[in-house]
Design an enzyme around this catalytic site. Structure first.
Site, mmCIF file in Angstrom:
data_model
loop_
_atom_site.group_PDB
_atom_site.id
_atom_site.type_symbol
_atom_site.label_atom_id
_atom_site.label_comp_id
_atom_site.label_asym_id
_atom_site.label_seq_id
_atom_site.Cartn_x
_atom_site.Cartn_y
_atom_site.Cartn_z
ATOM 1 N N LEU A 73 14.159 -0.277 70.199
ATOM 2 C CA LEU A 73 15.357 -0.004 71.004
ATOM 3 C C LEU A 73 16.206 1.094 70.381
ATOM 4 O O LEU A 73 16.945 1.782 71.074
ATOM 5 C CB LEU A 73 16.213 -1.267 71.137
ATOM 6 C CG LEU A 73 15.697 -2.347 72.081
ATOM 7 C CD1 LEU A 73 16.526 -3.618 71.953
ATOM 8 C CD2 LEU A 73 15.729 -1.851 73.527
ATOM 9 N N GLY A 74 16.123 1.241 69.078
ATOM 10 C CA GLY A 74 16.949 2.262 68.440
ATOM 11 C C GLY A 74 16.800 2.226 66.931
ATOM 12 O O GLY A 74 16.243 1.281 66.361
ATOM 13 N N GLY A 76 19.109 3.304 63.384
ATOM 14 C CA GLY A 76 20.321 3.833 62.779
ATOM 15 C C GLY A 76 20.034 4.222 61.347
ATOM 16 O O GLY A 76 18.880 4.245 60.918
ATOM 17 N N ARG A 80 16.610 -0.757 61.972
ATOM 18 C CA ARG A 80 15.848 -0.449 63.169
ATOM 19 C C ARG A 80 16.039 -1.631 64.118
ATOM 20 O O ARG A 80 16.050 -2.784 63.673
ATOM 21 C CB ARG A 80 14.381 -0.286 62.791
ATOM 22 C CG ARG A 80 13.488 -0.001 63.938
ATOM 23 C CD ARG A 80 12.165 0.512 63.462
ATOM 24 N NE ARG A 80 12.293 1.912 63.066
ATOM 25 C CZ ARG A 80 11.299 2.793 63.161
ATOM 26 N NH1 ARG A 80 10.135 2.422 63.605
ATOM 27 N NH2 ARG A 80 11.479 4.043 62.792
ATOM 28 N N ASP A 188 34.152 1.953 63.357
ATOM 29 C CA ASP A 188 32.981 2.811 63.584
ATOM 30 C C ASP A 188 32.824 3.159 65.054
ATOM 31 O O ASP A 188 31.705 3.238 65.559
ATOM 32 C CB ASP A 188 31.729 2.096 63.053
ATOM 33 C CG ASP A 188 30.592 3.069 62.739
ATOM 34 O OD1 ASP A 188 30.861 4.284 62.631
ATOM 35 O OD2 ASP A 188 29.440 2.621 62.613
HETATM 36 N N1 LIG Z 1 21.595 -5.253 71.032
HETATM 37 C C1 LIG Z 1 21.027 -4.059 71.235
HETATM 38 N N2 LIG Z 1 20.367 -3.796 72.390
HETATM 39 C C2 LIG Z 1 19.802 -2.586 72.616
HETATM 40 N N3 LIG Z 1 19.827 -1.567 71.745
HETATM 41 C C3 LIG Z 1 20.468 -1.749 70.581
HETATM 42 C C4 LIG Z 1 21.099 -3.003 70.254
HETATM 43 N N4 LIG Z 1 21.674 -2.886 69.042
HETATM 44 C C5 LIG Z 1 21.417 -1.629 68.619
HETATM 45 N N5 LIG Z 1 20.687 -0.937 69.534
HETATM 46 C C6 LIG Z 1 20.221 0.467 69.425
HETATM 47 O O1 LIG Z 1 19.842 0.721 68.091
HETATM 48 C C7 LIG Z 1 20.604 1.818 67.547
HETATM 49 C C8 LIG Z 1 20.883 1.548 66.078
HETATM 50 O O2 LIG Z 1 21.580 0.324 65.955
HETATM 51 P P1 LIG Z 1 22.814 0.164 64.961
HETATM 52 O O3 LIG Z 1 23.885 1.153 65.326
HETATM 53 O O4 LIG Z 1 23.219 -1.276 64.946
HETATM 54 O O5 LIG Z 1 22.117 0.574 63.569
HETATM 55 P P2 LIG Z 1 22.777 1.124 62.231
HETATM 56 O O6 LIG Z 1 21.682 1.405 61.268
HETATM 57 O O7 LIG Z 1 23.835 0.173 61.766
HETATM 58 O O8 LIG Z 1 23.431 2.461 62.768
HETATM 59 P P3 LIG Z 1 24.490 3.468 62.100
HETATM 60 O O9 LIG Z 1 23.674 4.578 61.549
HETATM 61 O O10 LIG Z 1 25.332 3.907 63.292
HETATM 62 O O11 LIG Z 1 25.298 2.707 61.102
HETATM 63 C C9 LIG Z 1 21.861 1.895 68.427
HETATM 64 O O12 LIG Z 1 22.407 3.206 68.472
HETATM 65 C C10 LIG Z 1 21.315 1.464 69.778
HETATM 66 O O13 LIG Z 1 20.758 2.560 70.449
#
Ligand SMILES: Nc1ncnc2c1ncn2[C@@H]1O[C@H](COP(=O)(O)OP(=O)(O)OP(=O)(O)O)[C@@H](O)[C@H]1O
Length: 353
Positions: A73-74, A76, A80, A188
């Protein structure tokens, strides 16, 4: 819109004694009132208690034993996120996986428990209460939101349709208000952390609570500021350990995000008048009390939008409008006409912000 931008900061817990007069007391607390400090301390204690309980109830298993991966799904900087189904129940969930190589148990528990402590709010991604420890990673489960994040909906130099921008504004302000009412600061806000529930952007949900901290936590800006960074974080901190964080940080970021939604541009790169001409023009305009002499990036907006954004983007945090101020501006035009922002910088290919 430029791509992902983030800020890196240092944090320490702020807890101080206070015995002086109110003014001296607030100064001693880095500008926080005793009541604000109490709210933050209560939030910190509640989080610690929840983390201790959650540490005991972590499920120890490999993700594949319990869940089937459907698709990514994504991704960051820290984790993941996967769409998964529970092998026995068939429930469809989002699973955020944080590698042990880059995440401590405490860091994982913190993000997991902040999500849990926010409870249910229509504009916040719901946590499922299940945390997993595997050999190489920690994971937790949330509701899946299947239409991507807001960055994909903001047309460069145009933004979002006005009705969608106002719906996002209302929902995000409500989500942040909820977080603030629990003594926490989200810290954030950016389009990448706003998940979209439908193709018309009717419903959005705030995600990623890895940076959320109790009010009053001391914070220093370690990297370069980004447009969403409030100016008080760029100034020398009031205490040697840093700035005690306040909900006003989120109000600033909401103002910047709304500007992006309405124009498809960042208002500035950094809130530093000495180095950023866009910010300098804004500060001069803001102080002039002459709403008609708007700087160029603000051309397509209405006086209603100006008033809302000037309140959220007030450089002095104590005078800044709270996120709830958005409610008073809904249902009135924010943009002079749809597509106006397209004509602001004709011929430019790159975003200004
Ligand atoms: N519950 C969810 N449903 C669908 N997609 C999601 C969900 N949670 C996160 N994502 C996707 O995954 C991506 C990364 O998630 P998240 O921002 O929680 O990760 P992170 O590593 O903490 O990111 P960052 O680099 O912003 O700190 C998000 O931008 C989004 O596209």
């Amino acid at each position: 819109m430029p791509g992902k931008a983030s800020q890196t900061e240092h944090m320490e817990a702020a807890h101080g004694e206070h015995t002086e007069s109110r003014e001296e007391e607030e100064e001693g607390l880095g500008g926080l009132t005793a009541e604000e400090l109490r709210q933050g301390q209560e939030a910190a204690l509640a989080l610690e208690a929840r983390m201790a309980l959650s540490a005991q109830s972590l499920v120890r298993a490999e993700v594949d034993e319990l869940y089937e991966h459907v698709r990514a799904l994504g991704q960051g900087r820290f984790g993941r996120v996967w769409l998964v189904t529970h092998r026995q129940e068939g429930t469809v969930l989002a699973l955020k996986q944080l590698p042990k190589a880059s995440t401590t148990l405490r860091g994982f528990l913190y993000e997991f428990c902040v999500g849990l402590s926010l409870g249910s709010h229509a504009a916040i991604v719901a946590a499922c209460g299940v945390g997993l420890e595997s050999a190489d990673s920690y994971s937790f489960l949330t509701e899946p939101v299947l239409h991507g994040d807001l960055i994909g909906y903001i047309r460069p130099k145009v933004g979002l349709p006005q009705a969608a921008a106002q719906r996002c504004a209302a929902q995000l302000a409500s989500a942040l208000e909820h977080i603030h009412s629990l003594g926490l600061v989200y810290r954030d806000l950016k389009p990448e952390n706003v998940l979209v529930c439908d193709p018309d952007c009717r419903q959005v949900k705030l995600a990623d609570f890895g940076h959320t901290r109790p009010r009053g936590t001391l914070l220093r800006l370690a990297g370069a500021p980004i447009p969403y960074t409030a100016p008080e974080l760029c100034a020398p901190p009031p205490l040697p350990e840093g700035l005690p964080i306040q909900p006003a940080l989120d109000a600033w970021a909401l103002g910047v995000l709304l500007f992006c939604l309405l124009t498809g541009y960042f208002p500035w790169d950094q809130p530093l008048a000495e180095t950023d001409p866009f910010y300098e023009d804004f500060v001069v305009w803001q102080a002039s009390g002459q709403p008609d002499h708007r700087p160029r990036p603000w051309f397509g907006l209405t006086p209603t939008a100006d008033t809302l954004l000037l309140g959220l983007l007030e450089p002095q945090p104590r005078r800044r409008s709270p996120v709830s101020s958005v409610r008073g501006f809904l249902g009135r035009p924010w943009r002079q006409r749809e597509g106006e922002a397209e004509e602001v910088y004709p011929g430019e290919d790159e975003d200004s912000g």
